[in-house]
Design a protein around this motif. Structure first.
Motif, PDB file in Angstrom:
ATOM      1  N   VAL A   5     -45.566  16.320  81.759  1.00 62.89           N
ATOM      2  CA  VAL A   5     -44.500  15.406  82.647  1.00 62.89           C
ATOM      3  C   VAL A   5     -43.443  14.797  81.609  1.00 62.89           C
ATOM      4  O   VAL A   5     -42.281  14.753  81.597  1.00 62.89           O
ATOM      5  CB  VAL A   5     -45.158  14.235  83.380  1.00 62.89           C
ATOM      6  N   SER A   6     -43.952  14.396  80.396  1.00 60.19           N
ATOM      7  CA  SER A   6     -43.151  13.980  79.284  1.00 60.19           C
ATOM      8  C   SER A   6     -42.166  14.791  78.706  1.00 60.19           C
ATOM      9  O   SER A   6     -41.187  14.471  78.508  1.00 60.19           O
ATOM     10  CB  SER A   6     -44.111  13.279  78.193  1.00 60.19           C
ATOM     11  N   ASP A   7     -42.843  16.345  78.725  1.00 68.30           N
ATOM     12  CA  ASP A   7     -41.840  17.123  78.066  1.00 68.30           C
ATOM     13  C   ASP A   7     -40.690  17.345  79.027  1.00 68.30           C
ATOM     14  O   ASP A   7     -39.377  17.680  78.530  1.00 68.30           O
ATOM     15  CB  ASP A   7     -42.767  18.504  77.944  1.00 68.30           C
ATOM     16  N   ILE A   8     -41.064  17.386  80.264  1.00 72.19           N
ATOM     17  CA  ILE A   8     -39.756  17.489  81.264  1.00 72.19           C
ATOM     18  C   ILE A   8     -38.936  16.296  81.075  1.00 72.19           C
ATOM     19  O   ILE A   8     -37.668  16.511  81.173  1.00 72.19           O
ATOM     20  CB  ILE A   8     -40.478  17.656  82.631  1.00 72.19           C
ATOM     21  N   ILE A   9     -39.308  15.162  81.198  1.00 73.54           N
ATOM     22  CA  ILE A   9     -38.561  14.000  81.057  1.00 73.54           C
ATOM     23  C   ILE A   9     -37.725  14.004  79.707  1.00 73.54           C
ATOM     24  O   ILE A   9     -36.568  13.429  79.886  1.00 73.54           O
ATOM     25  CB  ILE A   9     -39.164  12.692  81.195  1.00 73.54           C
ATOM     26  N   PHE A  10     -38.285  14.015  78.632  1.00 76.07           N
ATOM     27  CA  PHE A  10     -37.814  14.096  77.480  1.00 76.07           C
ATOM     28  C   PHE A  10     -37.455  15.575  76.792  1.00 76.07           C
ATOM     29  O   PHE A  10     -38.010  15.775  75.739  1.00 76.07           O
ATOM     30  CB  PHE A  10     -38.604  12.955  76.282  1.00 76.07           C
ATOM     31  N   LYS A  11     -36.800  16.108  77.633  1.00 73.43           N
ATOM     32  CA  LYS A  11     -36.448  17.480  76.953  1.00 73.43           C
ATOM     33  C   LYS A  11     -35.588  17.646  75.857  1.00 73.43           C
ATOM     34  O   LYS A  11     -34.569  16.937  75.621  1.00 73.43           O
ATOM     35  CB  LYS A  11     -35.670  18.046  78.240  1.00 73.43           C
TER      36      LYS A  11
END
Length: 173
Positions: free
Chosen positions: A25-31
């Motif tokens: 989820v953090s990879d998606i949010i902080f692309k």
């Protein structure tokens, strides 16, 4: 008993899912872009400021802080790696007889680091002061592991002591 095992397995699985899920989820949010280039920028305040400060010292006032006898005592820190007698041999570091006002890296039977070999200067009062302040900052990449002499009296005394340990000591400025 079977119900207890089911609870433990469920707790482990939920923990694994949460840990990996947070990462995804953090990879998606902080692309981020995968081709990002970063450069390390060093502040000028360390080595450049040290060199400027050491070269702008009133050398006669600086040398007046020290004396040869004190320099002999302080030089004991250096004696683990250097000799200073006329017939002295190289140790971990080069012999320091006639060190003042000779070219840097000029002891022929000693293997210097590339940075010292390429440092085409002479051990003047100012150069020696700067080097003894913090060798790793003054000439980057040299292999001398000594941290340096912070105290001005200690540095000026060692410089005076090195000057005295010479075939031809220089007169003080």
């Amino acid at each position: 008993m079977g119900f207890e095992i089911n609870k433990i397995i469920a707790a482990v699985l939920i923990t694994i899912l949460v840990v990996f899920g947070i990462g995804k989820v953090s990879d998606i949010i902080f692309k981020t872009e995968s081709n990002v280039v970063a450069y390390k920028v060093e502040a000028q305040t360390n080595s450049t400021a040290t060199q400027a400060k050491a070269q702008n010292v009133d050398i006669s006032s600086f040398l007046a802080l020290g004396n040869v006898d004190h320099g002999k005592k302080v030089f004991k820190k250096c004696a683990a790696c250097h000799t200073v007698s006329k017939d002295g041999k190289n140790k971990i570091g080069p012999k320091l007889w006639n060190a003042m006002f000779r070219p840097v890296a000029s002891v022929t039977d000693y293997k210097y680091s590339k940075s010292l070999s390429n440092y085409k200067k002479e051990w003047t009062w100012e150069e020696m002061n700067g080097f003894l302040t913090k060798p790793s900052k003054w000439i980057k990449g040299n292999k001398m592991g000594f941290a340096g002499l912070k105290d001005e009296k200690d540095r000026s005394s060692v410089i005076l002591y090195l000057n005295q340990n010479s075939d031809n000591p220089k007169t003080l400025p």
